[in-house]
Each structure stands twice: as C-alpha cells, then as structure tokens.
Design a protein around this motif. Structure first.
Motif, PDB file in Angstrom:
ATOM      1  N   ALA A  62       0.822  -1.210   0.000  1.00 24.63           N
ATOM      2  CA  ALA A  62       0.000   0.000   0.000  1.00 24.63           C
ATOM      3  C   ALA A  62       0.853   1.256   0.000  1.00 24.63           C
ATOM      4  CB  ALA A  62      -0.940  -0.011   1.206  1.00 24.63           C
ATOM      5  N   ARG A  63       1.966   1.229   0.709  1.00 21.45           N
ATOM      6  CA  ARG A  63       2.829   2.409   0.790  1.00 21.45           C
ATOM      7  C   ARG A  63       3.610   2.643  -0.495  1.00 21.45           C
ATOM      8  NH1 ARG A  63       4.885   0.759   6.853  1.00 21.45           N
ATOM      9  NH2 ARG A  63       3.040   1.526   7.949  1.00 21.45           N
ATOM     10  N   LEU A  64       3.701   1.619  -1.334  1.00 19.63           N
ATOM     11  CA  LEU A  64       4.497   1.742  -2.553  1.00 19.63           C
ATOM     12  C   LEU A  64       3.670   2.014  -3.803  1.00 19.63           C
ATOM     13  CD1 LEU A  64       7.062  -1.085  -1.836  1.00 19.63           C
ATOM     14  CD2 LEU A  64       7.689   1.247  -2.484  1.00 19.63           C
ATOM     15  N   LEU A  65       2.351   1.909  -3.734  1.00 26.13           N
ATOM     16  CA  LEU A  65       1.539   2.047  -4.940  1.00 26.13           C
ATOM     17  C   LEU A  65       1.653   3.426  -5.578  1.00 26.13           C
ATOM     18  CD1 LEU A  65      -1.695   0.063  -3.976  1.00 26.13           C
ATOM     19  CD2 LEU A  65       0.065  -0.600  -5.627  1.00 26.13           C
ATOM     20  N   ASP A  66       1.856   4.469  -4.769  1.00 23.88           N
ATOM     21  CA  ASP A  66       2.008   5.805  -5.350  1.00 23.88           C
ATOM     22  C   ASP A  66       3.465   6.258  -5.393  1.00 23.88           C
ATOM     23  OD1 ASP A  66       2.443   6.208  -2.664  1.00 23.88           O
ATOM     24  OD2 ASP A  66       1.082   7.921  -2.465  1.00 23.88           O
ATOM     25  N   GLU A  67       4.391   5.306  -5.233  1.00 22.23           N
ATOM     26  CA  GLU A  67       5.815   5.615  -5.310  1.00 22.23           C
ATOM     27  C   GLU A  67       6.361   5.279  -6.700  1.00 22.23           C
ATOM     28  OE1 GLU A  67       7.849   7.027  -3.224  1.00 22.23           O
ATOM     29  OE2 GLU A  67       6.566   7.188  -1.445  1.00 22.23           O
ATOM     30  N   GLY A  70       3.863   3.293 -14.059  1.00 18.33           N
ATOM     31  CA  GLY A  70       3.940   3.530 -15.499  1.00 18.33           C
ATOM     32  C   GLY A  70       5.287   4.122 -15.880  1.00 18.33           C
ATOM     33  N   ASP A  71       5.268   5.224 -16.612  1.00 25.20           N
ATOM     34  CA  ASP A  71       6.508   5.886 -17.049  1.00 25.20           C
ATOM     35  C   ASP A  71       7.060   6.851 -16.020  1.00 25.20           C
ATOM     36  OD1 ASP A  71       6.413   4.552 -19.496  1.00 25.20           O
ATOM     37  OD2 ASP A  71       5.214   6.140 -20.440  1.00 25.20           O
ATOM     38  N   TYR A  72       6.383   7.000 -14.902  1.00 25.14           N
ATOM     39  CA  TYR A  72       6.786   8.010 -13.905  1.00 25.14           C
ATOM     40  C   TYR A  72       7.457   7.367 -12.709  1.00 25.14           C
ATOM     41  CZ  TYR A  72       3.309  10.619 -16.592  1.00 25.14           C
ATOM     42  OH  TYR A  72       2.591  11.194 -17.599  1.00 25.14           O
ATOM     43  N   ASN A  73       8.682   7.832 -12.393  1.00 25.49           N
ATOM     44  CA  ASN A  73       9.302   7.373 -11.162  1.00 25.49           C
ATOM     45  C   ASN A  73       8.618   8.062  -9.983  1.00 25.49           C
ATOM     46  OD1 ASN A  73      10.370   9.975 -10.912  1.00 25.49           O
ATOM     47  ND2 ASN A  73      12.418   9.378 -11.583  1.00 25.49           N
ATOM     48  N   SER A  74       9.088   7.806  -8.771  1.00 26.42           N
ATOM     49  CA  SER A  74       8.396   8.310  -7.587  1.00 26.42           C
ATOM     50  C   SER A  74       8.263   9.825  -7.591  1.00 26.42           C
ATOM     51  CB  SER A  74       9.135   7.859  -6.327  1.00 26.42           C
ATOM     52  OG  SER A  74       8.483   8.334  -5.165  1.00 26.42           O
ATOM     53  N   PHE A  90      -3.198   5.320  -0.143  1.00 30.25           N
ATOM     54  CA  PHE A  90      -3.529   3.903  -0.051  1.00 30.25           C
ATOM     55  C   PHE A  90      -3.285   3.428   1.375  1.00 30.25           C
ATOM     56  CE2 PHE A  90      -2.277   4.701  -4.423  1.00 30.25           C
ATOM     57  CZ  PHE A  90      -3.318   4.115  -5.135  1.00 30.25           C
ATOM     58  N   ASN A  91      -3.979   2.347   1.765  1.00 29.70           N
ATOM     59  CA  ASN A  91      -3.826   1.801   3.103  1.00 29.70           C
ATOM     60  C   ASN A  91      -4.098   0.308   3.062  1.00 29.70           C
ATOM     61  OD1 ASN A  91      -6.854   1.324   3.766  1.00 29.70           O
ATOM     62  ND2 ASN A  91      -6.756   3.457   3.063  1.00 29.70           N
ATOM     63  N   ALA A  92      -3.725  -0.369   4.121  1.00 28.45           N
ATOM     64  CA  ALA A  92      -3.980  -1.811   4.211  1.00 28.45           C
ATOM     65  C   ALA A  92      -4.363  -2.169   5.633  1.00 28.45           C
ATOM     66  CB  ALA A  92      -2.748  -2.607   3.797  1.00 28.45           C
TER      67      ALA A  92
END
Length: 367
Positions: A62-67, A70-74, A90-92
C-alpha cells in the motif's frame, strides 16, 4: 453500452448503485454543491493474506503504490499529483487493501489516469522499495518503546494466537527486512483485481462520465482468482491478564471480549449497548465510573470491532501503575453489571437519541 443504475434508499442522501458497461458496481452520490469528486475503494484481502513468516507485505504494498507507476518514477508521479492538487492515498488492514482519491472536477481525467497507473502499473523501483522499507523499519523500532503500541500488539498476539489476525499488520523490523520485490509483485497480482473491488464515488460527476472513468481504471485490472480462505476465529479470553514490563510511570490497558459481527441481526442492539457501556464518550458508564467518580484515568472507552473472520468488543484506558488493579476491577464490574441488569430506560433513550441525531453528521462532506 450504457450503464445501469438502481437507486437505493439508505443514508440521508440519495445513493445510486451504478453498474458500468464492464460490470463494475459503484455506489454513487451525484452532488454539485462543490466542484469536487471523492472516491473511496477497497480490494478484499489485506494483511490476513501476508506470508506467515513475513507479515507486513500488504502494508508495504500500500505504501508503494504511489511511489512511481507507469513511465513516472516516484518523484515524477508525486509532482503530477501535486501540480493538480490531487489527493491520492492507499492503506492496508486485516481484510482489505484500500485507498482514496480526491480531485477537482476539471482534473478528473488526469486524476483517474494516475489512479489507474498506481493500481495497474506500479513500478516497485529498488530505490523506492528500500526507502519505504527503511522508513517502515524506523517506525517499527520507534514503536517498540510506545506503551500503547506494545499493549495493542500483545493483545492481538495473545487473543488471536496462531491466526493471521494475531500477526502484526505492519510486520516487525525483521519481517520487513526480509520482504522481497517478488513478495510485493505477488501480493499485487493476487490482491489488486477488479473481481474484489468495492467502490464509492461522491461529487459533481454524472453517471455516464463516471462509468467511463471507472471502466478505464478498474476495468484495466485482471479479474483475479480466489484468495485463500481465512478461517473464522474467536478471541481467546479466559479472564487472562498479561503484563508487559516497561519502565514508564503510567500503564496502558487493552481489554476485550468476543463480540457480534456487523452482519449479525444483533449488531445494531450491540452498537447501542456499546454506546452505553464505553462508546458514548462523556456519558458512558465506564467514563462516569472510571474517570468522573474515581479519577482513575483521563480517557476510557470501548468499540465494536468486526473483521471478516472475527468480532470483538474492544476497550482501552491508561492509569497510574499503582491503580491498575483497581481500574481493571471497576471496568469488569461495570461490564458485568450491564450484562446482568441491562440499561435502564433513561440510558437507552438517551443513547438512541444521540446515535440517531448524530448519524447525519457523518454525511456532511463528500469524503
């Protein structure tokens, strides 16, 4: 193909059950009060499906999904969000991996595209994985000296010993250190699928546009196969008292009993009863007996906890070390008295008035 819509009578506002052309159900409230769209979603699963020897995978996922996706790094991904003031998180938990999205209507296309990338194409770049791992381990080590966290963890370890709910959802420093990229990819493949998504959207968006955006995001995900069954479990109680020694002047107390799941017909009566016992803040029996009459604690309370495979009534307080036994005795006595005698008519009426009167306040924002 057009979306099908069914109006549901439920909350203080009109909720529509919208089914998109690809068959994804959305609970939709259309509101033009402000030019915002708020999205909340979960994927059934969660940390109960972490590898037994490596708890913490679902939360790290969950902590990595927006890190980066696609073509965009963090950095690039976060810059895209910030440039349009898009809020994405995101959370879990034990039973689900979820998240939320909030955006201005004029940025909806980009916001939903960034959500699609985060869900369907997370990168799990090595530098991002190691940064999140280091942050998680640092937080876990800090919490090792937090009495509240220590007490809560020990409660679950003992109460659900041998079950997935007994393992720490955030993992341990050792288990998080052992999580591999393959663990994250496997969890993502198993969990982030359209066949288990639950989705609610509120805001200034009509059915047709919403249906298209939902299919673009969640329709791009695989259907997904069945998850391993999580066995139903009862809280292990037996009047057991466990003491964890920490060199602090005040003791944190966690207590609980088996409870009623939210699907049970008795859940609403239990909800009212819990309000009378410890859920009613300043009016509850525990608050009156523990704090007001005896000054044993600053705060005390209880709540109903309902997981997919377990349910309990859970409580908390904290008091001076020398008054722990007295505090626990008072709590047990009040719980027993309420069980044996039930609430009086006045307490029942006040609880029902408060709960029905405050219910609508839960719907005062689009979020």
């Amino acid at each position: 193909m057009t979306a099908s819509v069914e109006t549901l009578s439920s909350s203080p506002t009109t909720v529509k059950a919208l089914t998109s052309p690809l068959g994804i159900e959305v609970w939709h409230v259309e509101s033009d009060v402000v030019p915002l769209i708020a999205v909340s979603f979960i994927f059934e699963g969660g940390s109960a499906h972490d590898p037994k020897e490596r708890p913490g995978v679902a939360q790290m996922l969950a902590r990595l999904l927006d890190e980066g996706a696609g073509d965009y790094n963090s950095d690039a991904f976060q810059e895209r969000l910030a440039a349009r003031a898009i809020e994405l998180s995101f959370n879990a938990g034990n039973d689900a991996v979820g998240g939320s999205l909030k955006t201005l209507v004029k940025h909806a296309d980009e916001a939903f595209e960034l959500l699609r990338l985060a869900l369907a194409e997370p990168r799990f770049d090595p530098d991002s994985v190691e940064r999140v791992r280091a942050q998680t381990i640092a937080g876990l080590r800090y919490q090792q000296n937090d009495p509240g966290v220590v007490a809560t963890r020990r409660f679950f370890e003992e109460g659900f010993a041998g079950h997935a709910y007994g393992r720490p959802t955030s993992g341990t420093p050792e288990s998080v250190a052992a999580i591999t990229r393959d663990d994250l990819v496997a969890m993502h493949r198993a969990m982030i699928v359209r066949g288990r998504v639950k989705l609610a959207v509120v805001g200034a968006i009509d059915d047709e546009r919403l249906s298209g955006l939902v299919d673009k995001v969640f329709g791009s995900l695989p259907e997904g196969g069945p998850l391993a069954h999580v066995e139903p479990v009862a809280l292990k109680t037996n009047d057991k008292r466990i003491v964890v020694d920490l060199d602090v002047p005040q003791s944190v107390i966690r207590f609980g009993t088996n409870g009623i799941p939210w699907r049970d017909p008795g859940f609403i009566p239990a909800y009212v009863l819990n309000h009378i016992l410890g859920g009613g803040a300043f009016t509850s029996r525990l608050f009156q007996e523990v704090r007001e009459k005896r000054g044993l604690a600053y705060s005390v309370g209880t709540s109903l906890v309902s997981y997919r495979a377990a349910a309990m009534t859970w409580g908390y307080t904290a008091t001076k070390n020398e008054r722990v036994a007295e505090c626990i005795d008072v709590i047990q006595s009040e719980m027993a008295r309420l069980k044996n005698e039930g609430p009086n008519d006045e307490a029942l009426a006040k609880a029902k008035d408060y709960l029905t009167g405050s219910y609508a306040l839960g719907f005062d924002t689009s979020t």
